[in-house]
Write an enzyme that holds these catalytic residues in place. Structure first.
Site, short mmCIF file in Angstrom:
data_model
loop_
_atom_site.label_atom_id
_atom_site.label_comp_id
_atom_site.label_asym_id
_atom_site.label_seq_id
_atom_site.Cartn_x
_atom_site.Cartn_y
_atom_site.Cartn_z
N HIS A 86 0.59 -1.14 0.01
CA HIS A 86 -0.21 -0.07 -0.17
C HIS A 86 1.02 1.22 -0.07
CE1 HIS A 86 1.22 -0.31 4.23
NE2 HIS A 86 0.94 1.07 4.38
N HIS A 121 0.29 5.84 0.93
CA HIS A 121 -0.47 7.04 1.78
C HIS A 121 -0.04 8.43 1.47
CE1 HIS A 121 1.81 5.73 4.98
NE2 HIS A 121 1.40 4.44 4.95
N GLU A 124 5.18 8.15 7.24
CA GLU A 124 5.24 7.09 8.15
C GLU A 124 6.62 6.71 8.83
OE1 GLU A 124 3.07 3.23 6.91
OE2 GLU A 124 4.60 2.10 7.87
N HIS A 141 10.89 21.51 30.64
CA HIS A 141 11.33 21.86 29.50
C HIS A 141 10.34 22.21 28.45
CE1 HIS A 141 10.43 17.58 28.76
NE2 HIS A 141 10.46 18.00 27.36
N HIS A 150 9.38 22.48 23.95
CA HIS A 150 10.10 22.10 22.60
C HIS A 150 9.65 23.35 21.72
CE1 HIS A 150 10.97 18.18 23.62
NE2 HIS A 150 9.87 18.20 24.36
N GLU A 193 4.37 17.58 20.84
CA GLU A 193 4.96 16.38 21.17
C GLU A 193 3.96 15.39 21.35
OE1 GLU A 193 7.95 16.68 24.41
OE2 GLU A 193 7.32 14.47 25.09
N HIS A 214 6.55 21.38 30.23
CA HIS A 214 6.30 20.12 30.78
C HIS A 214 7.23 19.05 31.41
CE1 HIS A 214 7.25 19.41 26.51
NE2 HIS A 214 7.80 18.17 26.87
MN MN Z 1 1.77 2.33 5.74
MN MN Z 2 9.17 17.07 25.84
#
Ligand code: MN
Ligand code: MN
Length: 416
Positions: A127, A129, A133, A309, A311, A316, A355
């Site tokens: 497949h 998409h 991924e 910390h 980002h 995340e 967080h």
């Molecule tokens: Mn796939």
């Molecule tokens: Mn983090």
């Protein structure tokens, strides 16, 4: 003047004064019954926090941090927890799959995840998409294939702790190997991505007229009649021979991909390690194929914490492999919320939100943090404080120079 006003509204002094006033007037004033949530939680003689109505005990125990939040939590922070255990599991001959997407965590627009099992020899059908991924092997081993548009092909075997990256639109396959197939986590860089909306080879041939297939493949009607007429998706197959035999059989070096789409994450040397645990970081600087997803594999020992910390470049998306603990997310406008996490749970942190994660259990926490970015990037609260001239810190946080010197000056992802 200004500093004395600040002193007066300082939370600790204020709470201290309130507590003194309460104990002085305890006998006479009904306000004496007003206790902090922390005190209520510890006390046995206060009814404010009890729950005489219906209770789902199992869920309440799993979500202790929502049910009885720390006193410092405040305001309305969108949920940042979900679990694959709550997701519908599509079970077929050969394995199963389930997903956690933006439908489950509405703020999670960047990434979505799938948890999949393939028994030995079984396939996730050929497949492709719309999303890129990224994958992490949770158990067992698999053979993966992915075709480049230039006609070269990548074939490899991956085992527990390895990852792969398949670019959007590149056709690929996954097959469980012996002795017991595999289980893995897939992460897609579209929050609304659905694993049930992929382009399947069986669907395309099933929805193409026989005469077109005959012309395209150069095959007689008798051969076209054998093609599948319905989607295969996950189905049983035969455990293949050696990887080297497969590579040779398809044309060897001449057709081999110049790009590697797999990476051994768990067996790499940690980028950071101390008594509290470790962190391994994989982004496009060490795994060039992974152009849109960066990741860290973090291990937290009991009692340790992932430092305060944030980002700067991405939200995340977390997957918890092992252990139990809690994460607090700090939002703007004084909002903070704590939620509990266990193995097979998914966590989410909005971009730039502060967080930290605490291991409140008795075994190691192992979790993955993923970002829709080519680079891993985080800002350490400790490091920021220690890079500033001390005058600035003294006048903001009311610490003296000796105290400031005790704060870790280097970024330490994991603190004991
Ligand atoms: Mn796939
Ligand atoms: Mn983090």
């Amino acid at each position: 003047m200004i500093s004395s006003i600040k002193e007066a509204v300082n939370r600790r002094s204020f709470l201290g004064a309130a507590a003194a006033a309460l104990s002085a007037g305890a006998i006479f004033s009904p306000i004496a019954a007003a206790q902090s949530r922390e005190e209520i939680r510890r006390g046995t003689d206060n009814h404010s926090a009890d729950n005489p109505g219906p209770v789902n005990r199992l869920l309440q125990q799993e979500n202790a941090s929502s049910n009885t939040p720390p006193d410092t939590d405040h305001g309305d922070v969108e949920t940042f927890w979900y679990s694959f255990e709550l997701a519908h599991r599509r079970i077929q001959d050969g394995g199963w799959t389930r997903q956690v997407t933006q439908k489950d965590i509405p703020d999670s627009k960047d990434l979505a995840g799938v948890n999949m099992r393939l028994t030995a020899g079984s396939y996730r059908e050929l497949h492709w998409h719309t999303a890129n991924e990224w994958a992490y092997m949770l158990y067992g081993s698999a053979r993966i294939t992915v075709l480049n548009p230039d006609g070269t092909i990548f074939i490899d075997d991956v085992k527990e702790g390895d990852l792969w990256f398949f670019p959007a639109g590149f056709p690929h396959s996954i097959q469980g190997l012996g002795p017991d197939g595999c289980e893995f986590l897939l992460v897609f860089d579209q929050g609304t991505f659905s694993e049930y909306q992929t382009f399947l080879i069986s669907d395309w041939v099933a929805h193409t007229p026989a005469e077109v297939l005959e012309k395209n493949f150069g095959l007689p009607a008798s051969a076209i009649a054998k093609l599948p007429t319905d989607e295969e998706y996950i189905f049983p197959g035969t455990i293949p021979g050696s990887l080297e035999d497969d590579k040779r059989a398809v044309g060897g070096k001449a057709v081999e991909s110049k790009v590697s789409y797999s990476f051994r994450m768990r067996s790499m040397k940690p980028d950071f390690e101390d008594a509290g645990g470790s962190a391994r970081i994989v982004d496009s600087t060490v795994f060039p194929a992974s152009k849109t997803i960066a990741a860290a594999l973090v291990i937290l020992k009991p009692g340790a914490m992932r430092e305060m910390h944030w980002h700067p470049n991405s939200s995340e998306w977390q997957y918890w492999l092992k252990g139990s603990g809690r994460m607090t997310v700090f939002s703007s406008s004084g909002k903070a919320r704590t939620m509990s996490f266990n193995a097979n749970d998914v966590g989410f942190v909005p971009a730039v939100a502060g967080h930290y994660i605490e291991n409140t259990g008795t075994e190691d926490i192992v979790f993955l943090e993923m970002f829709k970015s080519d680079r891993f990037s985080d800002v350490s609260l400790n490091q920021w404080i220690r890079r500033l001239p001390q005058l600035i810190v003294r006048e903001h946080l009311h610490l003296d120079n000796g105290e400031i010197d005790r704060i870790p000056h280097a970024k330490e992802p994991v603190l004991k």
